[in-house]
Design a protein around this motif. Sequence first.
Motif, PDB file in Angstrom:
ATOM      1  N   GLY A 151      13.718 -30.745  41.212  1.00  0.00           N
ATOM      2  CA  GLY A 151      14.913 -31.157  40.483  1.00  0.00           C
ATOM      3  C   GLY A 151      14.980 -32.667  40.393  1.00  0.00           C
ATOM      4  N   ALA A 152      15.739 -33.148  39.444  1.00  0.00           N
ATOM      5  CA  ALA A 152      15.892 -34.602  39.283  1.00  0.00           C
ATOM      6  C   ALA A 152      16.422 -35.207  40.577  1.00  0.00           C
ATOM      7  CB  ALA A 152      16.838 -34.900  38.124  1.00  0.00           C
ATOM      8  N   GLY A 153      15.711 -36.191  41.091  1.00  0.00           N
ATOM      9  CA  GLY A 153      16.101 -36.812  42.345  1.00  0.00           C
ATOM     10  C   GLY A 153      15.865 -35.939  43.551  1.00  0.00           C
ATOM     11  N   GLY A 154      15.123 -34.854  43.364  1.00  0.00           N
ATOM     12  CA  GLY A 154      14.846 -33.960  44.479  1.00  0.00           C
ATOM     13  C   GLY A 154      16.026 -33.081  44.841  1.00  0.00           C
ATOM     14  N   ALA A 155      17.048 -32.992  43.940  1.00  0.00           N
ATOM     15  CA  ALA A 155      18.266 -32.243  44.249  1.00  0.00           C
ATOM     16  C   ALA A 155      17.982 -30.769  44.481  1.00  0.00           C
ATOM     17  CB  ALA A 155      19.273 -32.409  43.121  1.00  0.00           C
ATOM     18  N   ALA A 156      18.718 -30.187  45.430  1.00  0.00           N
ATOM     19  CA  ALA A 156      18.589 -28.760  45.706  1.00  0.00           C
ATOM     20  C   ALA A 156      19.843 -28.003  45.293  1.00  0.00           C
ATOM     21  CB  ALA A 156      18.330 -28.534  47.192  1.00  0.00           C
ATOM     22  N   ALA A 157      20.860 -28.730  44.781  1.00  0.00           N
ATOM     23  CA  ALA A 157      22.116 -28.090  44.399  1.00  0.00           C
ATOM     24  C   ALA A 157      22.530 -28.547  43.010  1.00  0.00           C
ATOM     25  CB  ALA A 157      23.211 -28.430  45.405  1.00  0.00           C
ATOM     26  N   VAL A 158      23.221 -27.649  42.308  1.00  0.00           N
ATOM     27  CA  VAL A 158      23.790 -27.974  41.003  1.00  0.00           C
ATOM     28  C   VAL A 158      25.302 -27.931  41.180  1.00  0.00           C
ATOM     29  CG1 VAL A 158      23.765 -27.449  38.544  1.00  0.00           C
ATOM     30  CG2 VAL A 158      21.828 -26.792  39.962  1.00  0.00           C
ATOM     31  N   ASN A 159      25.963 -29.046  41.013  1.00  0.00           N
ATOM     32  CA  ASN A 159      27.344 -29.179  41.421  1.00  0.00           C
ATOM     33  C   ASN A 159      28.342 -29.052  40.280  1.00  0.00           C
ATOM     34  OD1 ASN A 159      26.681 -29.825  44.182  1.00  0.00           O
ATOM     35  ND2 ASN A 159      25.997 -31.824  43.438  1.00  0.00           N
ATOM     36  N   ASN A 160      29.515 -28.504  40.597  1.00  0.00           N
ATOM     37  CA  ASN A 160      30.705 -28.583  39.759  1.00  0.00           C
ATOM     38  C   ASN A 160      30.479 -28.158  38.324  1.00  0.00           C
ATOM     39  OD1 ASN A 160      31.941 -29.665  42.037  1.00  0.00           O
ATOM     40  ND2 ASN A 160      31.360 -31.747  41.473  1.00  0.00           N
ATOM     41  N   ALA A 161      29.820 -27.037  38.129  1.00  0.00           N
ATOM     42  CA  ALA A 161      29.546 -26.520  36.781  1.00  0.00           C
ATOM     43  C   ALA A 161      28.801 -27.535  35.935  1.00  0.00           C
ATOM     44  CB  ALA A 161      30.833 -26.077  36.094  1.00  0.00           C
ATOM     45  N   GLY A 162      28.012 -28.379  36.575  1.00  0.00           N
ATOM     46  CA  GLY A 162      27.237 -29.383  35.855  1.00  0.00           C
ATOM     47  C   GLY A 162      25.842 -28.890  35.543  1.00  0.00           C
ATOM     48  N   THR A 163      24.932 -29.814  35.310  1.00  0.00           N
ATOM     49  CA  THR A 163      23.560 -29.456  34.959  1.00  0.00           C
ATOM     50  C   THR A 163      22.580 -30.229  35.840  1.00  0.00           C
ATOM     51  OG1 THR A 163      23.399 -31.172  33.259  1.00  0.00           O
ATOM     52  CG2 THR A 163      24.177 -28.991  32.567  1.00  0.00           C
ATOM     53  N   LEU A 164      21.385 -29.720  35.905  1.00  0.00           N
ATOM     54  CA  LEU A 164      20.301 -30.365  36.643  1.00  0.00           C
ATOM     55  C   LEU A 164      19.021 -30.198  35.841  1.00  0.00           C
ATOM     56  CD1 LEU A 164      19.149 -31.659  39.309  1.00  0.00           C
ATOM     57  CD2 LEU A 164      18.684 -29.318  40.055  1.00  0.00           C
ATOM     58  N   GLU A 165      18.301 -31.273  35.661  1.00  0.00           N
ATOM     59  CA  GLU A 165      17.003 -31.193  34.989  1.00  0.00           C
ATOM     60  C   GLU A 165      15.924 -30.889  36.018  1.00  0.00           C
ATOM     61  OE1 GLU A 165      15.768 -33.866  31.576  1.00  0.00           O
ATOM     62  OE2 GLU A 165      14.446 -34.627  33.160  1.00  0.00           O
ATOM     63  N   VAL A 166      15.104 -29.872  35.734  1.00  0.00           N
ATOM     64  CA  VAL A 166      14.010 -29.511  36.629  1.00  0.00           C
ATOM     65  C   VAL A 166      12.693 -29.653  35.874  1.00  0.00           C
ATOM     66  CG1 VAL A 166      15.337 -27.965  38.125  1.00  0.00           C
ATOM     67  CG2 VAL A 166      14.302 -27.069  36.043  1.00  0.00           C
ATOM     68  N   THR A 167      11.659 -30.047  36.609  1.00  0.00           N
ATOM     69  CA  THR A 167      10.358 -30.313  35.991  1.00  0.00           C
ATOM     70  C   THR A 167       9.262 -29.573  36.737  1.00  0.00           C
ATOM     71  OG1 THR A 167      11.060 -32.520  35.268  1.00  0.00           O
ATOM     72  CG2 THR A 167       8.691 -32.098  35.337  1.00  0.00           C
ATOM     73  N   LEU A 168       8.448 -28.852  35.992  1.00  0.00           N
ATOM     74  CA  LEU A 168       7.270 -28.195  36.548  1.00  0.00           C
ATOM     75  C   LEU A 168       6.092 -29.142  36.450  1.00  0.00           C
ATOM     76  CD1 LEU A 168       5.477 -25.740  37.441  1.00  0.00           C
ATOM     77  CD2 LEU A 168       5.274 -25.201  35.004  1.00  0.00           C
ATOM     78  N   THR A 169       5.427 -29.360  37.569  1.00  0.00           N
ATOM     79  CA  THR A 169       4.176 -30.117  37.584  1.00  0.00           C
ATOM     80  C   THR A 169       3.050 -29.110  37.784  1.00  0.00           C
ATOM     81  OG1 THR A 169       5.259 -32.052  38.542  1.00  0.00           O
ATOM     82  CG2 THR A 169       2.856 -31.957  38.682  1.00  0.00           C
ATOM     83  N   PRO A 170       2.369 -28.724  36.700  1.00  0.00           N
ATOM     84  CA  PRO A 170       1.346 -27.682  36.826  1.00  0.00           C
ATOM     85  C   PRO A 170       0.169 -28.126  37.694  1.00  0.00           C
ATOM     86  CG  PRO A 170       2.006 -27.985  34.527  1.00  0.00           C
ATOM     87  CD  PRO A 170       2.538 -29.154  35.305  1.00  0.00           C
ATOM     88  N   SER A 171      -0.350 -27.183  38.466  1.00  0.00           N
ATOM     89  CA  SER A 171      -1.585 -27.374  39.228  1.00  0.00           C
ATOM     90  C   SER A 171      -2.416 -26.117  39.011  1.00  0.00           C
ATOM     91  CB  SER A 171      -1.287 -27.580  40.717  1.00  0.00           C
ATOM     92  OG  SER A 171      -2.478 -27.713  41.455  1.00  0.00           O
ATOM     93  N   LEU A 172      -3.291 -26.178  38.032  1.00  0.00           N
ATOM     94  CA  LEU A 172      -4.056 -25.018  37.591  1.00  0.00           C
ATOM     95  C   LEU A 172      -5.537 -25.226  37.860  1.00  0.00           C
ATOM     96  CD1 LEU A 172      -2.282 -24.574  34.124  1.00  0.00           C
ATOM     97  CD2 LEU A 172      -1.772 -23.356  36.246  1.00  0.00           C
ATOM     98  N   PRO A 173      -6.314 -24.149  37.888  1.00  0.00           N
ATOM     99  CA  PRO A 173      -7.759 -24.306  38.058  1.00  0.00           C
ATOM    100  C   PRO A 173      -8.354 -25.188  36.963  1.00  0.00           C
ATOM    101  CG  PRO A 173      -7.113 -22.010  38.321  1.00  0.00           C
ATOM    102  CD  PRO A 173      -5.909 -22.733  37.826  1.00  0.00           C
ATOM    103  N   THR A 174      -9.446 -25.822  37.292  1.00  0.00           N
ATOM    104  CA  THR A 174     -10.115 -26.709  36.342  1.00  0.00           C
ATOM    105  C   THR A 174     -10.406 -25.985  35.029  1.00  0.00           C
ATOM    106  OG1 THR A 174     -11.146 -27.921  38.165  1.00  0.00           O
ATOM    107  CG2 THR A 174     -12.118 -28.197  35.973  1.00  0.00           C
TER     108      THR A 174
END
Length: 333
Positions: free
Chosen positions: A235-258
């Motif tokens: 999550g943005a800033g390493g957040a583990a909670a989404v507060n007060n009916a707000g939003t959180l941006e999450v990013t997948l960093t893929p780690s796939l076979p070559t």
Amino acid sequence: MKSMNLKRFASMVLASVMALALTVPAFAAAATSTITGNYAEITLSVTVPDSGEAVINPYGLPYKMGDFSVTGQKIVTTAPLLIQNKSTAPLSVSAKVTGTAGTGVTLLANTGNFASGETAKELKVQFQAFEALTVNADNASDKDTLIPLFIALKDSDAALTADVTTSAVDAAGTLVLREGKDGELQNGGAAFFRLAGEAAKKATWAETDTFSAKIAFTFEPYANGYSRPAGSIAGAGGAAAVNNAGTLEVTLTPSLPTGVTVATWTWQSSDESALTVEAKATPADGTVATVTNKVATASGTAHVTGVVITATGTGSDGLPYSATITLQATGNP
């Protein structure tokens, strides 16, 4: 006058309907239904070789396997041994291994030491099972495909391992085979297994020196579904909670076979009443998503913990990949 007559007629019809309704007798009805259950066996479609062969090769000399050669293996399984899952469900694989030593031969734990000078007929043998991700119905019987893959197996990549001793040993590790497709083996549904290990170099080995390993496999349906690890989600800033009916941006960093790519990632929430998730338009592959808190904002509202956000995608190798992040939806302002 004509209008009044119509109204009067309508009233008479309504009164008649009501009267008819009142003349219907009231009654109660009872009905029963019985459901009978019985066990119906569901057959798992799995193929496992009945037998295999291994040779003692103390110095790891080149050993011919078909048109190929294996070097450096001191316990050589002489041909590829392949498990194939063609069932309609992914299967979890476990194994119990029991060794038998021939006359004059000793089977040691894989971590044990050889006798001084390595002159005694001692073996350190290990059962190993490996994912065979690229094996499918098209190549499962093609020796020119299987043998190079089998020769290239590395001890460190084994998904299941067990020392071969004269006591029964449960294999350690985790191995899940993908379900079949239309009754056929597909990528991710196969596994190689073999014996590997060490042999005392200076012992006077003879063709009469033998050992064997009995491998009892168990297959159970795997409830969590089959997928490969896709990388990590943060999550943005390493957040583990989404507060007060707000939003959180999450990013997948893929780690796939070559060489493996995923064109588009899709997102899912385990509890959409608490958190919803939707991929953002940019980047186009869907590696960034917005998580929205749906929990009420009233003071004292309980937190919703353990909401799992999952990103999934199909790799260019035909295998499914997924990654998760666990978040908390908090309703307290």
